[in-house]
Design an enzyme around this catalytic site. Structure first.
Site, PDB file in Angstrom:
ATOM      1  N   PHE A 103      31.271  37.934  48.823  1.00  0.00           N
ATOM      2  CA  PHE A 103      32.565  37.399  48.415  1.00  0.00           C
ATOM      3  C   PHE A 103      33.339  38.483  47.686  1.00  0.00           C
ATOM      4  CE2 PHE A 103      35.545  35.185  45.620  1.00  0.00           C
ATOM      5  CZ  PHE A 103      36.201  34.402  46.553  1.00  0.00           C
ATOM      6  N   ASP A 113      31.387  46.143  44.045  1.00  0.00           N
ATOM      7  CA  ASP A 113      32.143  45.013  43.521  1.00  0.00           C
ATOM      8  C   ASP A 113      31.311  44.369  42.414  1.00  0.00           C
ATOM      9  OD1 ASP A 113      33.238  42.562  42.907  1.00  0.00           O
ATOM     10  OD2 ASP A 113      33.737  42.028  44.977  1.00  0.00           O
ATOM     11  N   LYS A 165      36.650  38.908  36.315  1.00  0.00           N
ATOM     12  CA  LYS A 165      35.901  37.857  35.612  1.00  0.00           C
ATOM     13  C   LYS A 165      35.644  38.168  34.127  1.00  0.00           C
ATOM     14  CE  LYS A 165      34.298  35.168  39.437  1.00  0.00           C
ATOM     15  NZ  LYS A 165      34.212  35.768  40.753  1.00  0.00           N
TER      16      LYS A 165
HETATM   17  C1  LIG Z   1      35.130  36.037  41.872  1.00  0.00           C
HETATM   18  C2  LIG Z   1      34.887  37.254  42.673  1.00  0.00           C
HETATM   19  C3  LIG Z   1      35.949  37.942  43.295  1.00  0.00           C
HETATM   20  C4  LIG Z   1      37.362  37.439  43.284  1.00  0.00           C
HETATM   21  O1  LIG Z   1      37.898  37.374  42.014  1.00  0.00           O
HETATM   22  P1  LIG Z   1      39.254  36.556  41.777  1.00  0.00           P
HETATM   23  O2  LIG Z   1      39.602  36.867  40.359  1.00  0.00           O
HETATM   24  O3  LIG Z   1      38.941  35.106  42.007  1.00  0.00           O
HETATM   25  O4  LIG Z   1      40.267  37.052  42.738  1.00  0.00           O
HETATM   26  C5  LIG Z   1      35.643  39.111  43.953  1.00  0.00           C
HETATM   27  N1  LIG Z   1      34.394  39.582  44.026  1.00  0.00           N
HETATM   28  C6  LIG Z   1      33.358  38.937  43.443  1.00  0.00           C
HETATM   29  C7  LIG Z   1      31.994  39.515  43.538  1.00  0.00           C
HETATM   30  C8  LIG Z   1      33.574  37.741  42.765  1.00  0.00           C
HETATM   31  O5  LIG Z   1      32.544  37.090  42.230  1.00  0.00           O
END
Ligand SMILES: *Cc1c(COP(=O)(O)O)cnc(C)c1O
Length: 394
Positions: A133, A218, A247
């Site tokens: 994700f 990420d 986050k």
């Molecule tokens: C939550 C998340 C995102 C996206 O972040 P948003 O602030 O919702 O756009 C991207 N990568 C990872 C690994 C995430 O957990």
């Protein structure tokens, strides 16, 4: 005011993309939150791995209040103390004074920045993982390896290949001199807290070096001490070329970042990218406070200790197949596909968690979680799981 009325007002005014939340929260303190009817919950989701210092932490309240009363927003035409302080702190945390940060407002935006950066290599192909994700905007969604989230929004960006997560052979087969960037989550978060085999990140690092490819990590969900290290890749002792954060970075305020590390072959030049709100002093004041508190209170080490304690107790419960993850990002794998049912029952019992998949409950409590709160969590989880299991067997 009650939860039912709030649910109806949401239904009649808010887009349907999140469904309809059953409770409305009004205030919080540490790991506790209260809904409009005055019911208390123990928050073991932390706004999805975001509230690293819990709710209403005095350091964040003070920093943000002071900043908004002093200088709320200036745009990136001007510098200000919060932006350079935070960029310098990120250099210190990555141990790299050649690190250069771009600030934005979310995880998706951080990954969009990384994706744009990858084009500056002169190459176009990008590799990410099945199940990964990376966000929901069109570029980030193109990186996201989850067909359910993608299918109604095609066509997405071309030249992005998804390879099975944790499979270094598949990565090796996909990567070439044409690859601009590989982007990987150190632990799949949204997909149910999936940990790759040890050595995976290291092997990708070697492949990227061999083929002159940018390696982006990420760490949106696995950053900020959550996994028991500052960034979720450190246990393999590797250094990526790009780190994306969001986050936990803002401790509850909207904030994302893309950091290039010293060896990065490409960096943005004037005019290449931007964001009006990116680097906003108020959001950054929260991040500066978050980092200071994590350091002062040694919360990174504490995340590991707390996570290990939860793992040990919960994995012994009947009906739990396994607890996976690192530090305070944990996936409780259930023996049956009852995660959604359990999540609902836990909410009723006063505990906030997330059913990440049919059989995985994800928890990501604030790093300040206490022993007493862990005991309370274990007790509620144990009793509720037992009753849901009884119920589901008729
Ligand atoms: C939550 C998340 C995102 C996206 O972040 P948003 O602030 O919702 O756009 C991207 N990568 C990872 C690994 C995430 O957990």
């Amino acid at each position: 005011m009650n939860n039912q009325i709030m649910k109806e007002r949401w239904r009649d005014s808010v887009q349907g993309n999140y469904g309809q939340p059953t409770i409305a929260l009004v205030h919080g303190n540490g790991l506790e939150v209260w809904d409009v009817e005055g019911k208390r919950y123990l928050d073991f989701l932390g706004g999805i791995a975001t509230n690293v210092l819990g709710h209403a932490h005095p350091a964040i309240v003070q920093a943000v209040s002071k900043q908004i009363a002093t200088l709320g927003h200036v745009s990136n035409f001007y510098s200000h103390p919060q932006v350079v302080s935070l960029a310098e702190k990120l250099q210190a945390l990555t141990g790299d004074n050649l690190a250069r940060t771009f600030f934005c407002n979310s995880g998706a935006e951080a990954n969009e920045a990384a994706l744009k950066l990858s084009r500056l290599t002169g190459k176009k192909e990008v590799i990410s993982c099945v199940g990964a994700f990376h966000g929901r905007t069109m570029g980030a969604l193109s990186l996201t390896g989850q067909p359910e989230k993608r299918k109604r929004f095609k066509p997405l960006l071309k030249q992005i290949t998804h390879v099975p997560f944790g499979d270094i052979g598949a990565m090796k087969a996909a990567i070439s001199k044409k690859t601009a960037m590989v982007i990987v989550e150190p632990i799949l978060g949204e997909a149910g807290v999936v940990v790759p085999p040890l050595g995976y990140l290291k092997a990708i690092r070697e492949l990227c070096d061999k083929h002159d490819v940018l390696f982006a990590i990420d760490a949106v969900q696995t950053g900020m001490g959550r996994t028991g290290e500052w960034f979720g890749f450190e246990h393999e002792g590797i250094r990526p070329d790009v780190i994306t954060l969001a986050k936990g970075l803002g401790g509850g305020l909207p904030l994302g970042a893309m950091i290039t590390l010293g060896g990065a072959k490409v960096n943005f030049a004037p005019g290449d990218h931007g964001s009006t709100f990116g680097g906003n002093p108020v959001a950054l004041s929260a991040a500066n406070a978050v980092i200071e508190v994590i350091e002062q209170e040694e919360l990174v080490a504490r995340a590991k200790v707390s996570g290990d304690a939860i793992k040990q107790t919960i994995s012994e419960l009947p009906g739990v197949a396994e607890v996976r993850g690192r530090g305070l990002l944990l996936g409780i794998v259930l023996a049956a596909d009852i995660a959604k049912e359990l999540q609902i029952a836990l909410l009723k019992a006063g505990l906030l968690v997330n059913a990440a998949t049919q059989n995985v409950i994800r928890i990501a409590p604030a790093l300040i979680v206490t022993k007493e709160q862990i005991s309370e969590f274990v007790e509620i989880f144990k009793v509720t799981l037992a009753s849901v299991q009884l119920g589901s067997h008729g």
